[in-house]
Every structure is written in C-alpha cells, then in structure tokens.
Design a protein around this motif. Structure first.
Motif, PDB file in Angstrom:
ATOM      1  N   ARG A 186      32.564  -8.209  58.614  1.00  0.00           N
ATOM      2  CA  ARG A 186      32.991  -7.457  59.797  1.00  0.00           C
ATOM      3  C   ARG A 186      31.825  -6.864  60.576  1.00  0.00           C
ATOM      4  NH1 ARG A 186      37.871  -3.021  59.725  1.00  0.00           N
ATOM      5  NH2 ARG A 186      37.833  -2.494  61.951  1.00  0.00           N
ATOM      6  N   SER A 187      30.799  -6.408  59.867  1.00  0.00           N
ATOM      7  CA  SER A 187      29.674  -5.722  60.501  1.00  0.00           C
ATOM      8  C   SER A 187      28.784  -6.702  61.267  1.00  0.00           C
ATOM      9  CB  SER A 187      28.842  -4.995  59.440  1.00  0.00           C
ATOM     10  OG  SER A 187      27.567  -4.645  59.941  1.00  0.00           O
ATOM     11  N   ARG A 191      26.075  -9.448  59.673  1.00  0.00           N
ATOM     12  CA  ARG A 191      26.115 -10.874  60.045  1.00  0.00           C
ATOM     13  C   ARG A 191      24.762 -11.338  60.564  1.00  0.00           C
ATOM     14  NH1 ARG A 191      30.957  -9.544  62.584  1.00  0.00           N
ATOM     15  NH2 ARG A 191      29.962  -9.709  64.626  1.00  0.00           N
ATOM     16  N   GLU A 192      24.111 -10.520  61.376  1.00  0.00           N
ATOM     17  CA  GLU A 192      22.812 -10.900  61.922  1.00  0.00           C
ATOM     18  C   GLU A 192      21.765 -11.021  60.826  1.00  0.00           C
ATOM     19  OE1 GLU A 192      21.674  -8.328  65.115  1.00  0.00           O
ATOM     20  OE2 GLU A 192      23.479  -8.761  66.288  1.00  0.00           O
ATOM     21  N   LEU A 193      21.777 -10.094  59.866  1.00  0.00           N
ATOM     22  CA  LEU A 193      20.829 -10.179  58.758  1.00  0.00           C
ATOM     23  C   LEU A 193      21.058 -11.443  57.939  1.00  0.00           C
ATOM     24  CD1 LEU A 193      20.792  -6.461  57.508  1.00  0.00           C
ATOM     25  CD2 LEU A 193      18.857  -7.710  58.495  1.00  0.00           C
ATOM     26  N   LEU A 194      22.306 -11.752  57.662  1.00  0.00           N
ATOM     27  CA  LEU A 194      22.623 -12.960  56.897  1.00  0.00           C
ATOM     28  C   LEU A 194      22.209 -14.214  57.649  1.00  0.00           C
ATOM     29  CD1 LEU A 194      26.129 -11.932  55.532  1.00  0.00           C
ATOM     30  CD2 LEU A 194      24.101 -12.424  54.145  1.00  0.00           C
ATOM     31  N   ASN A 228      24.217 -13.352  47.171  1.00  0.00           N
ATOM     32  CA  ASN A 228      24.619 -12.071  46.593  1.00  0.00           C
ATOM     33  C   ASN A 228      24.963 -11.055  47.679  1.00  0.00           C
ATOM     34  OD1 ASN A 228      24.461 -12.841  43.907  1.00  0.00           O
ATOM     35  ND2 ASN A 228      22.279 -12.356  43.750  1.00  0.00           N
ATOM     36  N   LEU A 229      24.229 -11.079  48.795  1.00  0.00           N
ATOM     37  CA  LEU A 229      24.592 -10.221  49.924  1.00  0.00           C
ATOM     38  C   LEU A 229      25.940 -10.636  50.508  1.00  0.00           C
ATOM     39  CD1 LEU A 229      21.145  -9.892  51.750  1.00  0.00           C
ATOM     40  CD2 LEU A 229      22.389  -8.079  50.546  1.00  0.00           C
ATOM     41  N   LEU A 230      26.133 -11.948  50.638  1.00  0.00           N
ATOM     42  CA  LEU A 230      27.410 -12.436  51.151  1.00  0.00           C
ATOM     43  C   LEU A 230      28.546 -12.030  50.215  1.00  0.00           C
ATOM     44  CD1 LEU A 230      28.781 -14.103  53.371  1.00  0.00           C
ATOM     45  CD2 LEU A 230      28.341 -16.151  52.000  1.00  0.00           C
ATOM     46  N   ARG A 231      28.312 -12.123  48.918  1.00  0.00           N
ATOM     47  CA  ARG A 231      29.312 -11.730  47.943  1.00  0.00           C
ATOM     48  C   ARG A 231      29.644 -10.238  48.068  1.00  0.00           C
ATOM     49  NH1 ARG A 231      26.748 -13.750  44.056  1.00  0.00           N
ATOM     50  NH2 ARG A 231      27.865 -15.729  43.937  1.00  0.00           N
ATOM     51  N   MET A 232      28.627  -9.440  48.379  1.00  0.00           N
ATOM     52  CA  MET A 232      28.800  -7.999  48.503  1.00  0.00           C
ATOM     53  C   MET A 232      29.569  -7.622  49.785  1.00  0.00           C
ATOM     54  SD  MET A 232      25.757  -5.138  48.742  1.00  0.00           S
ATOM     55  CE  MET A 232      24.899  -5.927  47.368  1.00  0.00           C
ATOM     56  N   TRP A 233      29.275  -8.336  50.900  1.00  0.00           N
ATOM     57  CA  TRP A 233      29.795  -7.909  52.208  1.00  0.00           C
ATOM     58  C   TRP A 233      31.028  -8.659  52.673  1.00  0.00           C
ATOM     59  CZ3 TRP A 233      24.233  -8.217  54.626  1.00  0.00           C
ATOM     60  CH2 TRP A 233      23.495  -7.085  54.231  1.00  0.00           C
TER      61      TRP A 233
END
Length: 236
Positions: A186-187, A191-194, A228-233
């Motif tokens: 959602r953020s 999304r930009e960081l990913l 892991n970031l994707l899994r978190m967010w």
C-alpha cells in the motif's frame, strides 16, 4: 514516483487494438466519458470512452491485461493485487479535454462485490504523439508540473493521489487505455524502495552473467533482502 514503461504493447498489438476500437458496431462504440467519473471530476471531464461491459471493450481489455501481466517492469513497479478492468478513452473534436482532478480513492468493482483501493493510476498510450496536437497528460508534483505524451504502446504509472489533467486535443485523435491498481504494498515509499532494489539486483545479475560468471553471493543476499521486505510489507 511517476514511471514511464516503454514498449508494453508491440506495434502489431497497438494496431489490433485501434482496429477493434474504431470499428466497434453500433451500441458498442464511444460514449460520454462521465460514466466512470466521481462528482468532482465529472465537472471537468469532456471526453469519450468505450462502454464498460461491451464485447469490444472486453476483447481489447484482454489484450492489455495479457501484455501488462507479462511485462516485468510493470509487475515490479505496481505489485498488483487487483486491477480495475482497463477501459479506453478518446479525445477529439469537441470532446477533447479533462480538467484538473484527482481520482477516487475507492472504486466499485464491476460485476464483483466490494471496492478496489486506487493506489496507482495508469495510462497506456495508443495514438502516436505526432498524430494529434495537445493531449498531454499533466501531473502536478512537488517539483512542479510534468507533462507526458508517450509513443503508442508505452504507459505511464503514477500515484492515484496526484492532481492531473489532460490538455485539450486541438487536432487529430488521442486514444488511450486507462485503469487503476490496488497494490499488494500500500505504501508508495515502500513500493519505490522495492522497485529500486529489484532494478539494482537485476542490473547486477545481468553484468555478472555477461562476464561469464555465476550469480555472486552478494546478488543472492540482495535478492533475499528484497523478498524478505516484500514478505514483511505485502498484503496479498
């Protein structure tokens, strides 16, 4: 982030879409564009669009959804959870502009229960830019206004919470596809960081393979960090 993604559709796909839209039978063709407008945007909207439930619209929609689903940059940038079914609009003659507005935060999904949250807006250009005058998509950003008039087959992905407009088309015909995306993340900042992380990983991996080597331990670790970031967010 406003992101231009080039060559989402081939020239052959663009030609097929334009033929479908321009040769729609009676009752399947262009209607007043206010059909998908909220109260505010209806006051400044003067264009045409295809009927949402038409057979021609459905055929054209399937081609677009297939193309974006296969495009890695689109999928990485949008991380789509759900799409509002793509539709098609036209600016020409007296129906030639869409004034400054902001897209509705929630949209009722056609033929389905519940709502879609509009995290991202997307415009896929179908007319070549030299075939019409005016018609720029103008987005108000922190650094000032930015205008876009992309080659046919290219798209612009941008946050749905931005004020934007389509400048008057003073000659020719501007046809485009438009839709909204509810993202798994959602953020906008996340999304930009990913996206930046994934683009960096892919560039590093490509360099390593071009040099004849194997994927490095660093690339593997960065890939793990991305997932892991994707899994978190993510909220699938």
């Amino acid at each position: 982030m406003q992101l231009v993604i080039s060559s989402v559709l081939s020239a052959a796909d663009v030609a097929k879409l334009l033929t479908l839209l321009r040769n729609a039978p009676a009752g399947e063709g262009w209607l007043d564009g206010v059909a998908t407008s909220g109260k505010q945007s209806a006051q400044v909207k003067n264009n045409q669009q295809m009927p949402e439930h038409g057979k021609v619209t459905q055929q054209a929609r399937e081609l677009v959804v297939g193309a974006i689903s296969r495009h890695p940059s689109f999928m990485t940038a949008a991380l789509p959870r759900r799409l509002y079914p793509p539709n098609f609009n036209r600016y020409t003659g007296s129906a030639n502009t869409f004034g400054a507005h902001i897209d509705n935060a929630l949209r009722t999904l056609p033929g389905a229960p519940g709502f879609l949250r509009t995290d991202l807006s997307c415009t896929l250009f179908l007319s070549e830019p030299d075939s019409y005058a005016g018609g720029e998509l103008v987005i108000q950003a922190a650094g000032g206004e930015q205008a876009y008039k992309l080659p046919a087959g290219s798209l612009l992905l941008y946050p749905a919470n931005t004020v934007h407009r389509v400048n008057p088309v003073t000659s020719g015909e501007r046809i485009a596809c438009f839709f909204w995306i509810e993202s798994m993340v959602r953020s906008q900042e996340q999304r930009e960081l990913l996206y930046e992380l994934d683009m960096t990983i892919m560039a590093q991996r490509t360099r390593e393979l071009q040099r004849g080597g194997k994927e490095s331990a660093e690339s593997v670790r960065l890939t793990g960090t991305y997932h892991n970031l994707l899994r978190m967010w993510a909220q699938p």
